[in-house]
Design a protein around this motif. Sequence first.
Motif, PDB file in Angstrom:
ATOM      1  N   VAL A   1      -6.631   6.900   2.079  1.00 25.83           N
ATOM      2  CA  VAL A   1      -5.802   7.221   0.914  1.00 25.83           C
ATOM      3  C   VAL A   1      -4.885   6.035   0.644  1.00 25.83           C
ATOM      4  O   VAL A   1      -4.165   5.581   1.531  1.00 25.83           O
ATOM      5  N   ALA A   2      -4.930   5.522  -0.581  1.00 22.34           N
ATOM      6  CA  ALA A   2      -4.063   4.415  -0.974  1.00 22.34           C
ATOM      7  C   ALA A   2      -2.906   4.947  -1.804  1.00 22.34           C
ATOM      8  O   ALA A   2      -3.015   6.003  -2.438  1.00 22.34           O
ATOM      9  N   SER A   3      -1.804   4.220  -1.813  1.00 15.69           N
ATOM     10  CA  SER A   3      -0.603   4.633  -2.541  1.00 15.69           C
ATOM     11  C   SER A   3      -0.316   3.668  -3.682  1.00 15.69           C
ATOM     12  O   SER A   3      -0.290   2.454  -3.488  1.00 15.69           O
ATOM     13  N   LEU A   4      -0.122   4.226  -4.889  1.00 17.78           N
ATOM     14  CA  LEU A   4       0.328   3.431  -6.031  1.00 17.78           C
ATOM     15  C   LEU A   4       1.817   3.709  -6.202  1.00 17.78           C
ATOM     16  O   LEU A   4       2.213   4.811  -6.578  1.00 17.78           O
ATOM     17  N   ASN A   5       2.641   2.725  -5.887  1.00 18.52           N
ATOM     18  CA  ASN A   5       4.084   2.914  -5.979  1.00 18.52           C
ATOM     19  C   ASN A   5       4.759   1.602  -6.296  1.00 18.52           C
ATOM     20  O   ASN A   5       4.168   0.525  -6.153  1.00 18.52           O
ATOM     21  N   PHE A   6       6.002   1.694  -6.720  1.00 16.66           N
ATOM     22  CA  PHE A   6       6.783   0.515  -7.072  1.00 16.66           C
ATOM     23  C   PHE A   6       7.948   0.324  -6.094  1.00 16.66           C
ATOM     24  O   PHE A   6       8.879  -0.405  -6.384  1.00 16.66           O
ATOM     25  N   SER A   7       7.880   1.006  -4.951  1.00 22.17           N
ATOM     26  CA  SER A   7       9.020   1.023  -4.027  1.00 22.17           C
ATOM     27  C   SER A   7       8.716   0.383  -2.677  1.00 22.17           C
ATOM     28  O   SER A   7       9.503   0.490  -1.747  1.00 22.17           O
ATOM     29  N   GLY A   8       7.563  -0.255  -2.535  1.00 20.48           N
ATOM     30  CA  GLY A   8       7.225  -0.897  -1.275  1.00 20.48           C
ATOM     31  C   GLY A   8       6.824   0.066  -0.188  1.00 20.48           C
ATOM     32  O   GLY A   8       6.876  -0.270   1.000  1.00 20.48           O
ATOM     33  N   LEU A   9       6.432   1.303  -0.548  1.00 18.98           N
ATOM     34  CA  LEU A   9       5.969   2.261   0.445  1.00 18.98           C
ATOM     35  C   LEU A   9       4.568   1.869   0.912  1.00 18.98           C
ATOM     36  O   LEU A   9       3.885   1.082   0.279  1.00 18.98           O
ATOM     37  N   GLU A  10       4.128   2.433   2.032  1.00 18.33           N
ATOM     38  CA  GLU A  10       2.793   2.159   2.576  1.00 18.33           C
ATOM     39  C   GLU A  10       2.572   0.651   2.718  1.00 18.33           C
ATOM     40  O   GLU A  10       1.636   0.069   2.173  1.00 18.33           O
ATOM     41  N   LYS A  11       3.454   0.011   3.474  1.00 23.56           N
ATOM     42  CA  LYS A  11       3.410  -1.445   3.587  1.00 23.56           C
ATOM     43  C   LYS A  11       2.162  -1.952   4.304  1.00 23.56           C
ATOM     44  O   LYS A  11       1.795  -3.120   4.183  1.00 23.56           O
ATOM     45  N   ASP A  12       1.494  -1.079   5.076  1.00 20.28           N
ATOM     46  CA  ASP A  12       0.307  -1.514   5.809  1.00 20.28           C
ATOM     47  C   ASP A  12      -0.977  -1.292   5.024  1.00 20.28           C
ATOM     48  O   ASP A  12      -2.071  -1.457   5.535  1.00 20.28           O
ATOM     49  N   SER A  13      -0.844  -0.926   3.742  1.00 20.04           N
ATOM     50  CA  SER A  13      -2.019  -0.627   2.929  1.00 20.04           C
ATOM     51  C   SER A  13      -2.600  -1.900   2.330  1.00 20.04           C
ATOM     52  O   SER A  13      -1.872  -2.835   1.964  1.00 20.04           O
TER      53      SER A  13
ATOM     54  N   SER B   1       6.962  12.283  -3.191  1.00 17.75           N
ATOM     55  CA  SER B   1       6.786  11.089  -2.352  1.00 17.75           C
ATOM     56  C   SER B   1       6.070  11.406  -1.054  1.00 17.75           C
ATOM     57  O   SER B   1       5.574  10.503  -0.378  1.00 17.75           O
ATOM     58  N   ASN B   2       6.013  12.683  -0.682  1.00 20.92           N
ATOM     59  CA  ASN B   2       5.356  13.078   0.559  1.00 20.92           C
ATOM     60  C   ASN B   2       3.979  13.684   0.346  1.00 20.92           C
ATOM     61  O   ASN B   2       3.348  14.147   1.288  1.00 20.92           O
ATOM     62  N   TYR B   3       3.505  13.685  -0.912  1.00 14.16           N
ATOM     63  CA  TYR B   3       2.164  14.203  -1.170  1.00 14.16           C
ATOM     64  C   TYR B   3       1.133  13.508  -0.296  1.00 14.16           C
ATOM     65  O   TYR B   3       0.171  14.122   0.169  1.00 14.16           O
ATOM     66  N   ILE B   4       1.316  12.214  -0.101  1.00 11.62           N
ATOM     67  CA  ILE B   4       0.300  11.429   0.596  1.00 11.62           C
ATOM     68  C   ILE B   4       0.103  11.920   2.030  1.00 11.62           C
ATOM     69  O   ILE B   4      -1.012  11.956   2.535  1.00 11.62           O
ATOM     70  N   HIS B   5       1.187  12.349   2.668  1.00 12.22           N
ATOM     71  CA  HIS B   5       1.084  12.860   4.038  1.00 12.22           C
ATOM     72  C   HIS B   5       0.432  14.243   4.050  1.00 12.22           C
ATOM     73  O   HIS B   5      -0.382  14.551   4.938  1.00 12.22           O
ATOM     74  N   LEU B   6       0.785  15.071   3.053  1.00 13.81           N
ATOM     75  CA  LEU B   6       0.149  16.382   2.935  1.00 13.81           C
ATOM     76  C   LEU B   6      -1.344  16.229   2.655  1.00 13.81           C
ATOM     77  O   LEU B   6      -2.171  16.980   3.176  1.00 13.81           O
ATOM     78  N   LEU B   7      -1.689  15.246   1.825  1.00 10.49           N
ATOM     79  CA  LEU B   7      -3.091  15.005   1.491  1.00 10.49           C
ATOM     80  C   LEU B   7      -3.875  14.579   2.726  1.00 10.49           C
ATOM     81  O   LEU B   7      -4.994  15.061   2.958  1.00 10.49           O
ATOM     82  N   ARG B   8      -3.310  13.695   3.522  1.00  9.14           N
ATOM     83  CA  ARG B   8      -4.015  13.232   4.724  1.00  9.14           C
ATOM     84  C   ARG B   8      -4.236  14.383   5.711  1.00  9.14           C
ATOM     85  O   ARG B   8      -5.297  14.482   6.334  1.00  9.14           O
ATOM     86  N   LYS B   9      -3.253  15.256   5.838  1.00  9.56           N
ATOM     87  CA  LYS B   9      -3.422  16.413   6.723  1.00  9.56           C
ATOM     88  C   LYS B   9      -4.499  17.346   6.195  1.00  9.56           C
ATOM     89  O   LYS B   9      -5.321  17.868   6.955  1.00  9.56           O
ATOM     90  N   ALA B  10      -4.514  17.557   4.873  1.00 10.24           N
ATOM     91  CA  ALA B  10      -5.521  18.431   4.265  1.00 10.24           C
ATOM     92  C   ALA B  10      -6.921  17.845   4.423  1.00 10.24           C
ATOM     93  O   ALA B  10      -7.884  18.573   4.711  1.00 10.24           O
ATOM     94  N   LEU B  11      -7.051  16.529   4.264  1.00  4.19           N
ATOM     95  CA  LEU B  11      -8.351  15.874   4.431  1.00  4.19           C
ATOM     96  C   LEU B  11      -8.874  16.059   5.850  1.00  4.19           C
ATOM     97  O   LEU B  11     -10.063  16.345   6.067  1.00  4.19           O
ATOM     98  N   ALA B  12      -7.982  15.901   6.817  1.00  2.00           N
ATOM     99  CA  ALA B  12      -8.400  16.062   8.216  1.00  2.00           C
ATOM    100  C   ALA B  12      -8.853  17.494   8.480  1.00  2.00           C
ATOM    101  O   ALA B  12      -9.875  17.723   9.146  1.00  2.00           O
ATOM    102  N   ARG B  13      -8.133  18.471   7.959  1.00  2.00           N
ATOM    103  CA  ARG B  13      -8.494  19.878   8.167  1.00  2.00           C
ATOM    104  C   ARG B  13      -9.814  20.231   7.491  1.00  2.00           C
ATOM    105  O   ARG B  13     -10.557  21.095   7.964  1.00  2.00           O
ATOM    106  N   ALA B  14     -10.096  19.564   6.354  1.00  2.00           N
ATOM    107  CA  ALA B  14     -11.317  19.875   5.599  1.00  2.00           C
ATOM    108  C   ALA B  14     -12.522  19.076   6.079  1.00  2.00           C
ATOM    109  O   ALA B  14     -13.617  19.240   5.535  1.00  2.00           O
ATOM    110  N   GLY B  15     -12.323  18.229   7.070  1.00  2.00           N
ATOM    111  CA  GLY B  15     -13.445  17.450   7.609  1.00  2.00           C
ATOM    112  C   GLY B  15     -13.636  16.109   6.941  1.00  2.00           C
ATOM    113  O   GLY B  15     -14.675  15.460   7.115  1.00  2.00           O
TER     114      GLY B  15
END
Length: 444
Positions: free
Chosen positions: A125-137, A105-119
Amino acid sequence: MENALNYPRFTPEMKKTHTILIPNMAPVQFTLLQAALEKEGYRTEILGNCGSQVAQLGLKYVHNDTCYPALLVIGQFLDALNSGKYDLDHTALLITQTGGGCRASNYIHLLRKALARAGYGHIPVASLNFSGLEKDSGFQMTLPLLKMALAAIVYGDLLMTLRNQTAPYEKEKGAAEALTNKWLGRLREDFLKGRNISAGAMKKLFPAIAADYAAIPVERTPKVKVGVVGEIYVKYSPLGNNRLEEFLAGEGCEVNLPGLLGFVQYCISNMGDTVRFYGGSRAAVWGAEALLKYMDGIERASGAAMKAAGFHAPAPFLELRTMADGIISRGNKMGEGWLLTAEMVELVTSGYENIVCAQPFGCLPNHICGKGMISRIRAIYPQANITPIDYDPSATPVNQENRIKLMLSVAKERLDEAAHAPAAPVPSLEEPVHTGEKAVPAYL
């Protein structure tokens, strides 16, 4: 905290301007899921880039204490962005979130940090979930998309299961794979036109699909039957498991890969179990059970179609979730949790007693509910021939394959013994026939 919240959002407008890259986990099911997203107006591409550089990029931009699936997914995204194939100002990424206690469930945060480090910090990054996460997406799971996603999983599971039970015996090599691609093409067209998505339509189409596979000429010679379980990504992904299905097929095995629908139902069932164990609104229990009952009707129709065509149908989820009783509690619901144990029991009791348990590095629930339950399962089911295989950046395919070959050597010996065993004597009509069942151990 400000930096943690300051990331690019996937906005509704990007639906028309951006191409969304999706990591390929379950190839058959994700092909149909892609069609469902296209029907909703999203432009998508499922990634197929593999190779050692994927894991190395993941190691470079994510700390090495992270679970192996996270390393691969993030590495695959970065490798694709580095390829030069995409307009980086009009590219977005899509990642799934289960919403449970698993670190996935925390991959998305790790991915965003990795993207920033890689330029690539500007890529949303969008989230596909059934739990109402990423409500501002701007990427939202609508009811029509939810129905199509369910249909994609159900059809995908059916096609995968029928292909795996046909391909090892086909007289014309490649016939089952060709038929699978044919049905995937037809179902993609159906999805794009909004057809064959309802429960009623699916139930009508299942027998036609099963009959098509039954029509493929086969020669049913005895073969080693192998089940595959494990962490959801490594279990299905050819990138994650070093093409495990392909390897087992090359060894002459029939492979049984439990369907993706079972994991979806497991997540729904856990909502009710959370209330049962820890308290809360009973409405959550009723809602979860009602949704499971709806899915059960579809699942049983799929199974009935397989059986009518002469194929083995996996146990429906409502039966599956009782199979681990007395071995592991349903309170063990982090990651794949008790489902992993139940799947092994279901495989052993349905003739697939040879099992590969895929263990990704860093997945603690998998090691406890998978590897940790093997000795208990063997105590109850002595025929269980289970081998845990570790998947991590340092593990070589040669070592993994050698361990699997040791398991297969035992399986082949048993198959030969069964083939040469004398036939059981036919009881005399003058003697009483005893049909009493074998006693079940007291701890079941």
